[in-house]
Design a protein around this motif. Structure first.
Motif, PDB file in Angstrom:
ATOM      1  N   ALA A 182       0.835  -1.209   0.000  1.00  0.00           N
ATOM      2  CA  ALA A 182       0.000   0.000   0.000  1.00  0.00           C
ATOM      3  C   ALA A 182       0.866   1.254   0.000  1.00  0.00           C
ATOM      4  CB  ALA A 182      -0.925  -0.018   1.206  1.00  0.00           C
ATOM      5  N   ALA A 183       1.960   1.240   0.747  1.00  0.00           N
ATOM      6  CA  ALA A 183       2.858   2.390   0.788  1.00  0.00           C
ATOM      7  C   ALA A 183       3.535   2.588  -0.567  1.00  0.00           C
ATOM      8  CB  ALA A 183       3.887   2.217   1.890  1.00  0.00           C
ATOM      9  N   ALA A 184       3.916   1.507  -1.202  1.00  0.00           N
ATOM     10  CA  ALA A 184       4.538   1.602  -2.523  1.00  0.00           C
ATOM     11  C   ALA A 184       3.556   2.175  -3.538  1.00  0.00           C
ATOM     12  CB  ALA A 184       5.034   0.238  -2.976  1.00  0.00           C
ATOM     13  N   ALA A 185       2.300   1.717  -3.472  1.00  0.00           N
ATOM     14  CA  ALA A 185       1.276   2.239  -4.384  1.00  0.00           C
ATOM     15  C   ALA A 185       1.030   3.716  -4.129  1.00  0.00           C
ATOM     16  CB  ALA A 185      -0.009   1.443  -4.226  1.00  0.00           C
ATOM     17  N   ALA A 186       1.008   4.120  -2.868  1.00  0.00           N
ATOM     18  CA  ALA A 186       0.809   5.529  -2.525  1.00  0.00           C
ATOM     19  C   ALA A 186       1.970   6.377  -3.045  1.00  0.00           C
ATOM     20  CB  ALA A 186       0.656   5.687  -1.023  1.00  0.00           C
ATOM     21  N   LEU A 187       3.190   5.865  -2.916  1.00  0.00           N
ATOM     22  CA  LEU A 187       4.364   6.584  -3.412  1.00  0.00           C
ATOM     23  C   LEU A 187       4.294   6.758  -4.928  1.00  0.00           C
ATOM     24  CD1 LEU A 187       7.159   7.860  -2.943  1.00  0.00           C
ATOM     25  CD2 LEU A 187       8.122   5.568  -3.127  1.00  0.00           C
ATOM     26  N   LEU A 188       3.906   5.703  -5.627  1.00  0.00           N
ATOM     27  CA  LEU A 188       3.772   5.799  -7.082  1.00  0.00           C
ATOM     28  C   LEU A 188       2.686   6.798  -7.467  1.00  0.00           C
ATOM     29  CD1 LEU A 188       4.111   2.061  -8.121  1.00  0.00           C
ATOM     30  CD2 LEU A 188       5.681   3.924  -8.695  1.00  0.00           C
ATOM     31  N   ASP A 189       1.564   6.762  -6.762  1.00  0.00           N
ATOM     32  CA  ASP A 189       0.470   7.679  -7.046  1.00  0.00           C
ATOM     33  C   ASP A 189       0.887   9.123  -6.787  1.00  0.00           C
ATOM     34  OD1 ASP A 189      -2.209   8.200  -7.837  1.00  0.00           O
ATOM     35  OD2 ASP A 189      -2.738   8.506  -5.719  1.00  0.00           O
ATOM     36  N   ASP A 190       1.566   9.360  -5.672  1.00  0.00           N
ATOM     37  CA  ASP A 190       2.041  10.704  -5.337  1.00  0.00           C
ATOM     38  C   ASP A 190       3.041  11.199  -6.370  1.00  0.00           C
ATOM     39  OD1 ASP A 190       2.273  13.006  -3.546  1.00  0.00           O
ATOM     40  OD2 ASP A 190       4.303  12.229  -3.139  1.00  0.00           O
ATOM     41  N   THR A 191       3.934  10.314  -6.789  1.00  0.00           N
ATOM     42  CA  THR A 191       4.936  10.674  -7.793  1.00  0.00           C
ATOM     43  C   THR A 191       4.275  11.041  -9.116  1.00  0.00           C
ATOM     44  OG1 THR A 191       6.539   9.219  -6.737  1.00  0.00           O
ATOM     45  CG2 THR A 191       7.001   9.876  -9.005  1.00  0.00           C
ATOM     46  N   ALA A 192       3.254  10.276  -9.494  1.00  0.00           N
ATOM     47  CA  ALA A 192       2.548  10.563 -10.745  1.00  0.00           C
ATOM     48  C   ALA A 192       1.884  11.938 -10.708  1.00  0.00           C
ATOM     49  CB  ALA A 192       1.506   9.487 -11.009  1.00  0.00           C
ATOM     50  N   LYS A 193       1.406  12.340  -9.515  1.00  0.00           N
ATOM     51  CA  LYS A 193       0.734  13.644  -9.383  1.00  0.00           C
ATOM     52  C   LYS A 193       1.711  14.807  -9.503  1.00  0.00           C
ATOM     53  CE  LYS A 193      -2.988  11.885  -6.525  1.00  0.00           C
ATOM     54  NZ  LYS A 193      -3.509  11.750  -5.154  1.00  0.00           N
ATOM     55  N   ARG A 194       2.959  14.575  -9.139  1.00  0.00           N
ATOM     56  CA  ARG A 194       3.945  15.668  -9.202  1.00  0.00           C
ATOM     57  C   ARG A 194       5.167  15.279 -10.032  1.00  0.00           C
ATOM     58  NH1 ARG A 194       7.542  15.423  -5.023  1.00  0.00           N
ATOM     59  NH2 ARG A 194       7.323  13.504  -3.878  1.00  0.00           N
ATOM     60  N   ILE A 195       4.893  14.683 -11.165  1.00  0.00           N
ATOM     61  CA  ILE A 195       5.944  14.161 -12.032  1.00  0.00           C
ATOM     62  C   ILE A 195       6.949  15.238 -12.460  1.00  0.00           C
ATOM     63  CG2 ILE A 195       4.670  14.403 -14.197  1.00  0.00           C
ATOM     64  CD1 ILE A 195       6.744  11.351 -13.396  1.00  0.00           C
ATOM     65  N   ALA A 196       6.475  16.464 -12.641  1.00  0.00           N
ATOM     66  CA  ALA A 196       7.370  17.535 -13.086  1.00  0.00           C
ATOM     67  C   ALA A 196       8.373  17.922 -12.003  1.00  0.00           C
ATOM     68  CB  ALA A 196       6.559  18.758 -13.499  1.00  0.00           C
ATOM     69  N   ASP A 197       8.062  17.640 -10.748  1.00  0.00           N
ATOM     70  CA  ASP A 197       8.937  18.014  -9.639  1.00  0.00           C
ATOM     71  C   ASP A 197       9.939  16.924  -9.264  1.00  0.00           C
ATOM     72  OD1 ASP A 197       7.422  20.334  -9.499  1.00  0.00           O
ATOM     73  OD2 ASP A 197       6.071  19.497  -7.977  1.00  0.00           O
ATOM     74  N   ILE A 198       9.833  15.765  -9.852  1.00  0.00           N
ATOM     75  CA  ILE A 198      10.685  14.628  -9.498  1.00  0.00           C
ATOM     76  C   ILE A 198      11.920  14.618 -10.395  1.00  0.00           C
ATOM     77  CG2 ILE A 198      10.785  12.106  -9.323  1.00  0.00           C
ATOM     78  CD1 ILE A 198       8.900  13.302  -7.330  1.00  0.00           C
ATOM     79  N   SER A 199      13.071  14.438  -9.780  1.00  0.00           N
ATOM     80  CA  SER A 199      14.295  14.356 -10.574  1.00  0.00           C
ATOM     81  C   SER A 199      14.320  13.023 -11.317  1.00  0.00           C
ATOM     82  CB  SER A 199      15.532  14.473  -9.675  1.00  0.00           C
ATOM     83  OG  SER A 199      15.709  13.279  -8.933  1.00  0.00           O
ATOM     84  N   PRO A 200      14.984  12.984 -12.468  1.00  0.00           N
ATOM     85  CA  PRO A 200      15.074  11.719 -13.201  1.00  0.00           C
ATOM     86  C   PRO A 200      15.684  10.590 -12.368  1.00  0.00           C
ATOM     87  CG  PRO A 200      15.762  13.525 -14.604  1.00  0.00           C
ATOM     88  CD  PRO A 200      15.575  14.089 -13.221  1.00  0.00           C
ATOM     89  N   ALA A 201      16.660  10.897 -11.534  1.00  0.00           N
ATOM     90  CA  ALA A 201      17.286   9.858 -10.700  1.00  0.00           C
ATOM     91  C   ALA A 201      16.291   9.318  -9.678  1.00  0.00           C
ATOM     92  CB  ALA A 201      18.514  10.424  -9.998  1.00  0.00           C
ATOM     93  N   ASP A 202      15.507  10.195  -9.038  1.00  0.00           N
ATOM     94  CA  ASP A 202      14.498   9.738  -8.077  1.00  0.00           C
ATOM     95  C   ASP A 202      13.415   8.929  -8.769  1.00  0.00           C
ATOM     96  OD1 ASP A 202      15.829  10.895  -5.969  1.00  0.00           O
ATOM     97  OD2 ASP A 202      14.565  12.704  -5.921  1.00  0.00           O
ATOM     98  N   LEU A 203      13.000   9.384  -9.940  1.00  0.00           N
ATOM     99  CA  LEU A 203      11.985   8.656 -10.699  1.00  0.00           C
ATOM    100  C   LEU A 203      12.506   7.273 -11.087  1.00  0.00           C
ATOM    101  CD1 LEU A 203       9.203   8.648 -11.995  1.00  0.00           C
ATOM    102  CD2 LEU A 203      10.221   9.715 -14.011  1.00  0.00           C
ATOM    103  N   GLN A 204      13.754   7.201 -11.497  1.00  0.00           N
ATOM    104  CA  GLN A 204      14.354   5.922 -11.858  1.00  0.00           C
ATOM    105  C   GLN A 204      14.377   4.974 -10.649  1.00  0.00           C
ATOM    106  OE1 GLN A 204      18.536   6.073 -12.891  1.00  0.00           O
ATOM    107  NE2 GLN A 204      18.249   4.464 -14.417  1.00  0.00           N
ATOM    108  N   THR A 205      14.726   5.497  -9.486  1.00  0.00           N
ATOM    109  CA  THR A 205      14.756   4.679  -8.269  1.00  0.00           C
ATOM    110  C   THR A 205      13.365   4.156  -7.936  1.00  0.00           C
ATOM    111  OG1 THR A 205      16.631   5.917  -7.407  1.00  0.00           O
ATOM    112  CG2 THR A 205      15.313   4.685  -5.805  1.00  0.00           C
TER     113      THR A 205
END
Length: 96
Positions: A4-27
């Motif tokens: 559930a935490a992993a799904a929440a992290l993915l969902d949160d990341t998708a909402k702020r994709i422009a703010d995520i660094s490529p390295a963090d997104l890759q991780t």
């Protein structure tokens, strides 16, 4: 990290994709891929999981392969799937 935490992290990341660094997104994506590869489709009680691990070790197959085998055997034995029958009058061509 729980599923559930992993799904929440993915969902949160998708909402702020422009703010995520490529390295963090890759991780994050690599962690998600690892979870998907390692995910068990069916979970059982601890004693059943232990028995499955023991059987899988005895047969030298994976846990998931053992579950597939057991389910297939049960379905065949209870006439939900056709059984593999040998034709005793047929030719075996050197194999039996």
């Amino acid at each position: 990290m729980a599923m559930a935490a992993a799904a929440a992290l993915l969902d949160d990341t998708a909402k702020r994709i422009a703010d995520i660094s490529p390295a963090d997104l890759q991780t994050i994506l690599r962690r998600a891929a690892l979870r998907l590869r390692s995910a068990d489709a069916v979970s059982f009680d601890d004693n059943v999981e232990e028995a499955l691990r023991d059987l899988a070790g005895d047969f030298d197959v994976t846990r998931n392969d053992m579950v597939r085998y057991i389910v297939r055997e049960w379905l065949e034995q209870n006439a939900y799937l056709p059984m593999h029958a040998l034709d005793e009058d047929g030719e075996v061509e050197g194999t039996a």
